[in-house]
Design a protein around this motif. Structure first.
Motif, PDB file in Angstrom:
ATOM      1  N   ILE A 160       0.614 -25.245   7.656  1.00  0.00           N
ATOM      2  CA  ILE A 160       0.926 -26.088   8.810  1.00  0.00           C
ATOM      3  C   ILE A 160      -0.171 -27.138   8.995  1.00  0.00           C
ATOM      4  CG2 ILE A 160       1.351 -26.078  11.302  1.00  0.00           C
ATOM      5  CD1 ILE A 160       2.199 -23.121  10.965  1.00  0.00           C
ATOM      6  N   THR A 161       0.254 -28.351   9.317  1.00  0.00           N
ATOM      7  CA  THR A 161      -0.706 -29.437   9.606  1.00  0.00           C
ATOM      8  C   THR A 161      -0.535 -29.993  11.019  1.00  0.00           C
ATOM      9  OG1 THR A 161       0.797 -31.052   8.602  1.00  0.00           O
ATOM     10  CG2 THR A 161      -0.916 -30.117   7.187  1.00  0.00           C
ATOM     11  N   THR A 162       0.711 -30.110  11.494  1.00  0.00           N
ATOM     12  CA  THR A 162       0.960 -30.629  12.849  1.00  0.00           C
ATOM     13  C   THR A 162       2.125 -29.891  13.468  1.00  0.00           C
ATOM     14  OG1 THR A 162       2.400 -32.372  11.959  1.00  0.00           O
ATOM     15  CG2 THR A 162       0.094 -32.961  12.381  1.00  0.00           C
ATOM     16  N   VAL A 163       2.166 -29.904  14.799  1.00  0.00           N
ATOM     17  CA  VAL A 163       3.251 -29.304  15.564  1.00  0.00           C
ATOM     18  C   VAL A 163       3.691 -30.291  16.633  1.00  0.00           C
ATOM     19  CG1 VAL A 163       1.621 -28.153  17.132  1.00  0.00           C
ATOM     20  CG2 VAL A 163       3.966 -27.303  16.934  1.00  0.00           C
ATOM     21  N   ARG A 164       4.989 -30.318  16.903  1.00  0.00           N
ATOM     22  CA  ARG A 164       5.491 -31.272  17.883  1.00  0.00           C
ATOM     23  C   ARG A 164       5.407 -30.682  19.282  1.00  0.00           C
ATOM     24  NH1 ARG A 164      11.478 -33.469  17.158  1.00  0.00           N
ATOM     25  NH2 ARG A 164      11.946 -31.455  18.147  1.00  0.00           N
ATOM     26  N   ASN A 165       4.793 -31.418  20.175  1.00  0.00           N
ATOM     27  CA  ASN A 165       4.676 -31.042  21.585  1.00  0.00           C
ATOM     28  C   ASN A 165       5.376 -32.123  22.396  1.00  0.00           C
ATOM     29  OD1 ASN A 165       4.022 -30.057  24.082  1.00  0.00           O
ATOM     30  ND2 ASN A 165       1.811 -30.432  23.903  1.00  0.00           N
TER      31      ASN A 165
END
Length: 850
Positions: free
Chosen positions: A156-161
């Motif tokens: 994982i590198t980014t997550v949507r918030n």
């Protein structure tokens, strides 16, 4: 110095006494420092695992001990310095475990997840080729049909918030349902999945998936229902050092799949690559039942076979003396990387590597020093690995074989006359005698390993089979042929790809023989026993005592009979403890009702004052093996091996689909169910009844007004249904059981719902202390009316969801307990008639009031 003297007219030349002592000490001293450092490091890891000391405490302790060691070194206090150094190593072990277990990057995604599913959008990159997990074809009739899946390693590198993408870290695997998926290592993708954190053990003795995942530092679970949930971002692939190794893994995987029949693909991958995802469930179960599952775990046996064969071949190459050792070292490192450097393989690789280095440098190596080095490397790689059964069994087995070899060399005597006679025998006699010796040594070695590893096997797996002693040498031959066949197939495929189909049978035959021997043994000569296993303190004492006796016998000449006598005394202590536990159970003066946490299902264990045990339902929605494992762990933790009776509430799979597995592991006296269930049973219930009949377990019916005769002070009364029952589904005719002891009552209503609920509440109200929520807390059961009729103080919800809505009952609302949040819930009714004692496994479980 030399001193010369004449004694009895003979000239004697003597060394000076001091010089003689120094020489004698030099001759006897063997440097094995790692044999001491490995246990010291282990002690530190174990202390932090159980005490969870703060980071500052470990740092201060390490600093203080290192200062003490420097002071002892400065003042030439060798003994004190050695003790301080060993303690410092132990402190370092505790410090390293604490850092590995607790220290995470601030952006680690698993820190913000819960065991509850939540939709999530993520970005990252694929770290390895996806692995195909075919749906099981030989599934149990009690299991749901599952789709084909893919397991995709993912970083994982980014997550949507909301509408923004934030930095996140974490490594995991994505489980994707589908038949086709095309992804490559290094590819960047966007994932839309259900994210959860692995849940912990909800029953004592149960496998703790949360701890296991945390030990791998992978505390994230991602599941997708469609391959379309994984979308490439269009960014270029990121190459890494592991890409060539992953390409070789994929190449070997494809060639094995093409060379062997479909039902042997999983076994071939397991034998050579250690990947058990595609292994047939029936084959895996057969290996477990016969006690030969260790052959499926990629360990030192596999590497040892390959290394021995490779070394014998390399010796024939015209090259310098050091070349075979160097070539074998390179091949060993390559194979370790190919199988993802699993701890047992790392241990075996270190042993093989030291032999290679010794060959190259013309130096002998100390086996026990090397084994200590392997243990230290495993701890430094991952300190939690020493708590895994595979790692423990691997090291104990190889240590047993090494000790057996040393004892054999020590006590072996060669009679010159017998040796001369043996050399004059004809060649067939020589070969026959040699084969007999090899078989005898293999059986003795197999028995020794089985006996020494038996306590660990019983603690971790609760099962053992004496077939292991005879099958292991036989299957070892087929394992060797299988590994040779795989290597030969890969070599032929690389050199002449068109000839791969010709040599495929050389691989299929030994694999088929490996599978058939185990399967036939499991089906026609079953000899497996299940047991609770010994206590952990006894197991630790057993291996400490065994290690001390092994050293004394091999190095100090302790008579073998004294060692066997000491072990016999320790075994007697273990059996004595089991007898004490059995006696305590027989003299129990309380009733214990345990609600086992099985997810969405029901499983209630009833322990009576005279030592008898009854079971009310055992099943769950989904995999029945989960219900079997959960109840088994509770029974083993309590030391229960026999159930006097099993009561099935009604014809719903989530109330009985765990029973077939229980019948394999525990003995059952009688089965009770409603008369309606025997007359109008569905397909699964009919299958279960046939299983009861095959095992010669009597099935008897119950109806309203019947009482079970168990103990004079315990009354078990059936309140519902009548013999004719009521109109409606099976739920409405659930068997309602009332338990009374010393004026206290527990009520088990199964999945009772309308119109069965109305039929029950028409009777005279019964004031109950503890009631299991009907139908897992569902609103369809008309719970308000039911609770108003029985007026409980506690309500236990046996469910897999923590979000059960508690109905409004009025003033004096009861205390709610949910097995989904509190784990196993235990109710104790004491002989003095005091209020029931209600205790959840998880102390932090909420005590919700409506």
């Amino acid at each position: 110095m030399l001193s010369i003297s004449f004694v009895d007219k003979r000239l004697e030349i003597k060394l000076d006494s001091a010089a003689s002592a120094r020489t004698s000490n030099r001759e006897r001293t063997v440097s094995r420092p790692l044999v001491l450092l490995a246990p010291a490091l282990t002690v530190g890891v174990v202390l932090d695992a159980f005490l969870d000391m703060p980071l500052g405490g470990w740092l201060f302790t390490l600093w203080l001990l290192m200062a003490s060691w420097l002071a002892a070194f400065f003042f030439r206090r060798d003994a004190a310095g050695s003790v301080a150094l060993l303690l410092a190593v132990a402190s370092f072990g505790g410090l390293w475990h604490h850092v590995y277990w607790n220290i995470y990057h601030a952006t680690e995604l698993s820190l913000s997840l819960t065991p509850q599913k939540q939709p999530m959008a993520l970005r990252g990159r694929v770290t390895d080729y996806p692995r195909f997990l075919p749906a099981p074809l030989d599934r149990s009739p009690y299991e749901f049909e599952l789709p084909n899946q893919w397991k995709v390693p993912f970083q994982i590198t980014t997550v949507r918030n909301g509408t923004t993408w934030e930095t996140a870290t974490g490594e995991t695997e994505i489980y994707v349902s589908g038949d086709e998926l095309s992804l490559r290592p290094g590819e960047s993708i966007t994932v839309f999945a259900q994210a959860t954190r692995p849940g912990g053990a909800l029953n004592p003795g149960e496998f703790d998936f949360a701890k296991w995942s945390r030990g791998r530092r992978r505390g994230i679970l991602l599941r997708c229902n469609f391959p379309e949930c994984l979308q490439p971002t269009g960014q270029p692939r990121q190459l890494s050092f592991w890409n060539p190794i992953q390409a070789w893994q994929q190449f070997i995987d494809e060639k094995l799949s093409a060379a062997v029949p479909p039902h042997l693909e999983g076994l071939a991958e397991t034998v050579f690559l250690g990947r058990r995802e595609r292994l047939n469930d029936a084959t895996d179960d057969a290996f477990r039942q016969t006690g030969t599952v260790h052959l499926l775990a990629l360990s030192g046996l596999h590497l040892g076979i390959l290394a021995l064969i490779a070394y014998q071949m390399l010796r024939w190459i015209p090259a310098p003396v050091w070349f075979p050792g160097l070539a074998l070292l390179v091949l060993t490192v390559g194979y370790v990387l190919l199988v993802d450097a699993r701890p047992p393989i790392v241990r075996a690789a270190i042993l093989v590597g030291t032999v290679c280095l010794g060959t190259m440098l013309y130096r002998r190596h100390s086996f026990w020093n090397t084994l200590g080095l392997a243990w230290i490397v495993v701890i430094c790689w991952n300190p939690t690995e020493i708590f895994q059964p595979g790692t423990q069994l691997s090291f104990v087995a190889v240590a047993t074989l090494a000790w057996l070899a040393s004892v054999q060399r020590h006590f072996r005597t060669v009679d010159p006359l017998k040796k001369l006679i043996a050399e004059t025998r004809p060649m067939p006699i020589k070969l026959l005698k040699r084969a007999r010796n090899i078989i005898g040594m293999a059986v003795v070695a197999s028995m020794a390993v089985w006996l020494t590893t038996l306590p660990l096997v019983l603690v971790h797996f609760h099962t053992a089979s004496p077939w292991t002693i005879l099958l292991s040498p036989i299957l070892g031959v087929f394992m060797t042929l299988s590994l040779l066949g795989i290597v030969f197939l890969i070599g032929v495929t690389i050199v002449t790809p068109l000839a791969a189909s010709v040599v495929s049978p050389t691989l299929s035959w030994p694999l088929a023989g490996l599978e058939q021997i185990v399967t036939l043994t499991q089906e026609h000569a079953r000899l497996t026993f299940w047991t609770a296993g010994p206590s952990m303190w006894w197991v630790i004492g057993f291996y400490v005592l065994l290690g001390m006796l092994a050293v004394l016998i091999a190095c100090r000449g302790l008579p073998l009979r004294w060692g066997m006598t000491t072990l016999a005394i320790w075994l007697a202590i273990g059996f004595g403890q089991a007898i004490v536990i059995t006696q305590q159970s027989a003299t129990r003066d309380e009733v214990i009702c345990t609600f086992v946490s099985v997810g969405h299902g029901t499983c209630a264990l009833l322990e009576l004052p005279d030592g008898k045990n009854l079971l009310y339902d055992c099943g769950r929605l989904g995999s029945p093996s989960r219900a079997t494992e959960s109840l088994s762990s509770v029974l083993w933790e309590k030391g229960i091996s026999h159930l006097e009776a099993v009561i099935i509430s009604h014809d719903d799979a989530d109330h009985f689909n765990g029973l077939p597995g229980i019948l394999e592991r525990f003995s059952v006296g009688t089965v009770y169910c409603s008369e309606l269930m025997t007359k109008t049973s569905g397909h699964l219930a009919t299958t279960l009844m046939e299983d009861f009949e095959a095992r010669k377990i009597p099935v008897r019916t119950l109806s309203a007004g019947n009482r079970l005769k168990t103990h004079p002070d315990v009354h078990l009364t059936v309140l519902h249904p009548t013999r004719k029952g009521v109109l409606g589904r099976d739920n409405a005719n659930s068997l309602v059981l009332l338990i009374e002891y010393q004026g206290r009552r527990i009520l088990l209503p199964g999945d009772l719902e309308s119109p069965g609920t109305e039929a029950v509440v028409l009777e005279q109200p019964i004031d109950c202390d503890v009631v299991m929520a009907p139908h897992h807390g569902s609103k369809r059961s008309n719970p308000e009316q039911f609770y108003a009729w029985c007026q409980p103080e506690w309500i236990v919800v046996s469910s897999g969801s923590p979000n059960i809505e508690n109905p409004t009952i009025g003033e004096g609302s009861p205390i709610w307990r949910n097995t989904a949040t509190g784990g196993r819930i235990e109710i104790r009714l004491t002989a003095d008639g005091q209020l029931p004692q209600v205790k959840s496994l998880l102390p932090g479980s909420p005590k919700l009031r409506d």
